[in-house]
Write a protein that holds these residues in place. Structure first.
Motif, PDB file in Angstrom:
ATOM      1  N   PHE A 205     -29.052 -57.363 -23.111  1.00  0.00           N
ATOM      2  CA  PHE A 205     -28.343 -56.535 -24.069  1.00  0.00           C
ATOM      3  C   PHE A 205     -27.753 -57.435 -25.145  1.00  0.00           C
ATOM      4  O   PHE A 205     -27.581 -58.639 -24.947  1.00  0.00           O
ATOM      5  CB  PHE A 205     -27.248 -55.689 -23.403  1.00  0.00           C
ATOM      6  CG  PHE A 205     -26.079 -56.485 -22.896  1.00  0.00           C
ATOM      7  CD1 PHE A 205     -24.919 -56.600 -23.646  1.00  0.00           C
ATOM      8  CD2 PHE A 205     -26.146 -57.111 -21.666  1.00  0.00           C
ATOM      9  CE1 PHE A 205     -23.842 -57.345 -23.181  1.00  0.00           C
ATOM     10  CE2 PHE A 205     -25.076 -57.847 -21.186  1.00  0.00           C
ATOM     11  CZ  PHE A 205     -23.924 -57.967 -21.945  1.00  0.00           C
ATOM     12  N   LEU A 206     -27.443 -56.857 -26.275  1.00  0.00           N
ATOM     13  CA  LEU A 206     -26.875 -57.596 -27.387  1.00  0.00           C
ATOM     14  C   LEU A 206     -25.360 -57.691 -27.225  1.00  0.00           C
ATOM     15  O   LEU A 206     -24.694 -56.702 -26.920  1.00  0.00           O
ATOM     16  CB  LEU A 206     -27.201 -56.879 -28.704  1.00  0.00           C
ATOM     17  CG  LEU A 206     -26.661 -57.518 -29.978  1.00  0.00           C
ATOM     18  CD1 LEU A 206     -27.248 -58.908 -30.180  1.00  0.00           C
ATOM     19  CD2 LEU A 206     -26.987 -56.631 -31.166  1.00  0.00           C
ATOM     20  N   LEU A 207     -24.825 -58.876 -27.412  1.00  0.00           N
ATOM     21  CA  LEU A 207     -23.382 -59.096 -27.313  1.00  0.00           C
ATOM     22  C   LEU A 207     -22.920 -59.787 -28.581  1.00  0.00           C
ATOM     23  O   LEU A 207     -23.460 -60.831 -28.954  1.00  0.00           O
ATOM     24  CB  LEU A 207     -23.065 -59.968 -26.096  1.00  0.00           C
ATOM     25  CG  LEU A 207     -21.604 -60.391 -25.917  1.00  0.00           C
ATOM     26  CD1 LEU A 207     -20.725 -59.158 -25.662  1.00  0.00           C
ATOM     27  CD2 LEU A 207     -21.486 -61.384 -24.783  1.00  0.00           C
ATOM     28  N   ARG A 208     -21.934 -59.207 -29.243  1.00  0.00           N
ATOM     29  CA  ARG A 208     -21.387 -59.816 -30.444  1.00  0.00           C
ATOM     30  C   ARG A 208     -20.019 -60.400 -30.131  1.00  0.00           C
ATOM     31  O   ARG A 208     -19.159 -59.722 -29.584  1.00  0.00           O
ATOM     32  CB  ARG A 208     -21.256 -58.767 -31.550  1.00  0.00           C
ATOM     33  CG  ARG A 208     -22.592 -58.301 -32.076  1.00  0.00           C
ATOM     34  CD  ARG A 208     -22.383 -57.330 -33.237  1.00  0.00           C
ATOM     35  NE  ARG A 208     -23.643 -56.945 -33.812  1.00  0.00           N
ATOM     36  CZ  ARG A 208     -24.357 -55.874 -33.448  1.00  0.00           C
ATOM     37  NH1 ARG A 208     -23.889 -55.084 -32.497  1.00  0.00           N
ATOM     38  NH2 ARG A 208     -25.489 -55.602 -34.018  1.00  0.00           N
ATOM     39  N   LEU A 209     -19.849 -61.677 -30.460  1.00  0.00           N
ATOM     40  CA  LEU A 209     -18.573 -62.363 -30.275  1.00  0.00           C
ATOM     41  C   LEU A 209     -18.152 -62.959 -31.615  1.00  0.00           C
ATOM     42  O   LEU A 209     -18.997 -63.429 -32.373  1.00  0.00           O
ATOM     43  CB  LEU A 209     -18.698 -63.498 -29.254  1.00  0.00           C
ATOM     44  CG  LEU A 209     -19.123 -63.136 -27.843  1.00  0.00           C
ATOM     45  CD1 LEU A 209     -19.317 -64.399 -27.013  1.00  0.00           C
ATOM     46  CD2 LEU A 209     -18.099 -62.231 -27.192  1.00  0.00           C
ATOM     47  N   ASP A 210     -16.849 -62.969 -31.856  1.00  0.00           N
ATOM     48  CA  ASP A 210     -16.401 -63.616 -33.087  1.00  0.00           C
ATOM     49  C   ASP A 210     -16.608 -65.126 -32.933  1.00  0.00           C
ATOM     50  O   ASP A 210     -16.713 -65.643 -31.819  1.00  0.00           O
ATOM     51  CB  ASP A 210     -14.944 -63.261 -33.413  1.00  0.00           C
ATOM     52  CG  ASP A 210     -13.953 -63.765 -32.393  1.00  0.00           C
ATOM     53  OD1 ASP A 210     -13.771 -65.004 -32.299  1.00  0.00           O
ATOM     54  OD2 ASP A 210     -13.361 -62.931 -31.695  1.00  0.00           O
ATOM     55  N   PRO A 211     -16.722 -65.849 -34.042  1.00  0.00           N
ATOM     56  CA  PRO A 211     -17.043 -67.283 -33.983  1.00  0.00           C
ATOM     57  C   PRO A 211     -16.084 -68.103 -33.124  1.00  0.00           C
ATOM     58  O   PRO A 211     -16.524 -69.004 -32.394  1.00  0.00           O
ATOM     59  CB  PRO A 211     -16.985 -67.727 -35.443  1.00  0.00           C
ATOM     60  CG  PRO A 211     -17.280 -66.493 -36.219  1.00  0.00           C
ATOM     61  CD  PRO A 211     -16.669 -65.363 -35.426  1.00  0.00           C
ATOM     62  N   GLU A 212     -14.794 -67.816 -33.174  1.00  0.00           N
ATOM     63  CA  GLU A 212     -13.825 -68.580 -32.385  1.00  0.00           C
ATOM     64  C   GLU A 212     -14.051 -68.363 -30.883  1.00  0.00           C
ATOM     65  O   GLU A 212     -14.029 -69.313 -30.105  1.00  0.00           O
ATOM     66  CB  GLU A 212     -12.398 -68.181 -32.755  1.00  0.00           C
ATOM     67  CG  GLU A 212     -11.354 -68.995 -32.038  1.00  0.00           C
ATOM     68  CD  GLU A 212      -9.930 -68.611 -32.431  1.00  0.00           C
ATOM     69  OE1 GLU A 212      -9.019 -68.982 -31.683  1.00  0.00           O
ATOM     70  OE2 GLU A 212      -9.744 -67.952 -33.462  1.00  0.00           O
ATOM     71  N   MET A 213     -14.289 -67.120 -30.488  1.00  0.00           N
ATOM     72  CA  MET A 213     -14.529 -66.829 -29.079  1.00  0.00           C
ATOM     73  C   MET A 213     -15.829 -67.490 -28.613  1.00  0.00           C
ATOM     74  O   MET A 213     -15.881 -68.060 -27.520  1.00  0.00           O
ATOM     75  CB  MET A 213     -14.590 -65.320 -28.841  1.00  0.00           C
ATOM     76  CG  MET A 213     -14.694 -64.948 -27.377  1.00  0.00           C
ATOM     77  SD  MET A 213     -14.758 -63.175 -27.074  1.00  0.00           S
ATOM     78  CE  MET A 213     -13.150 -62.648 -27.662  1.00  0.00           C
ATOM     79  N   MET A 214     -16.866 -67.430 -29.445  1.00  0.00           N
ATOM     80  CA  MET A 214     -18.141 -68.036 -29.088  1.00  0.00           C
ATOM     81  C   MET A 214     -17.986 -69.545 -28.912  1.00  0.00           C
ATOM     82  O   MET A 214     -18.533 -70.127 -27.969  1.00  0.00           O
ATOM     83  CB  MET A 214     -19.195 -67.728 -30.157  1.00  0.00           C
ATOM     84  CG  MET A 214     -20.563 -68.206 -29.802  1.00  0.00           C
ATOM     85  SD  MET A 214     -21.173 -67.401 -28.308  1.00  0.00           S
ATOM     86  CE  MET A 214     -22.736 -68.184 -28.127  1.00  0.00           C
ATOM     87  N   GLU A 215     -17.216 -70.168 -29.788  1.00  0.00           N
ATOM     88  CA  GLU A 215     -16.975 -71.605 -29.676  1.00  0.00           C
ATOM     89  C   GLU A 215     -16.271 -71.945 -28.361  1.00  0.00           C
ATOM     90  O   GLU A 215     -16.619 -72.920 -27.691  1.00  0.00           O
ATOM     91  CB  GLU A 215     -16.133 -72.093 -30.853  1.00  0.00           C
ATOM     92  CG  GLU A 215     -15.946 -73.591 -30.869  1.00  0.00           C
ATOM     93  CD  GLU A 215     -15.164 -74.050 -32.084  1.00  0.00           C
ATOM     94  OE1 GLU A 215     -14.384 -75.007 -31.924  1.00  0.00           O
ATOM     95  OE2 GLU A 215     -15.322 -73.447 -33.167  1.00  0.00           O
ATOM     96  N   GLN A 216     -15.310 -71.121 -27.968  1.00  0.00           N
ATOM     97  CA  GLN A 216     -14.598 -71.342 -26.715  1.00  0.00           C
ATOM     98  C   GLN A 216     -15.532 -71.183 -25.514  1.00  0.00           C
ATOM     99  O   GLN A 216     -15.465 -71.962 -24.560  1.00  0.00           O
ATOM    100  CB  GLN A 216     -13.406 -70.386 -26.586  1.00  0.00           C
ATOM    101  CG  GLN A 216     -12.308 -70.650 -27.586  1.00  0.00           C
ATOM    102  CD  GLN A 216     -11.709 -72.039 -27.428  1.00  0.00           C
ATOM    103  OE1 GLN A 216     -11.492 -72.515 -26.325  1.00  0.00           O
ATOM    104  NE2 GLN A 216     -11.450 -72.683 -28.544  1.00  0.00           N
TER     105      GLN A 216
END
Length: 62
Positions: free
Chosen positions: A9-20
């Protein structure tokens, strides 16, 4: 026993969360996908939604 297939499934995360998540995954020697699977499995287990590990994503250090 049939091999369990993962459902994508597709998951969208904001850049800060993805970096963490990326940093955490690297620290745990997991892929980002593996880390997200572990986070979800751990949360389900902690909140009583999953009685036992259904895959090998369970952290053996508990």
């Amino acid at each position: 026993m049939a091999k369990q297939q993962n459902k994508g499934f597709l998951l969208r995360l904001d850049p800060e969360m993805m970096e963490q998540v990326e940093t955490w995954a690297a620290q745990e020697f997991r892929s980002v996908n593996g880390q997200i699977q572990w986070i979800i499995a751990d949360s389900l287990k902690r909140y009583g939604r999953m009685k036992k590990a259904t895959n090998d994503m369970e952290d053996k250090r508990d």
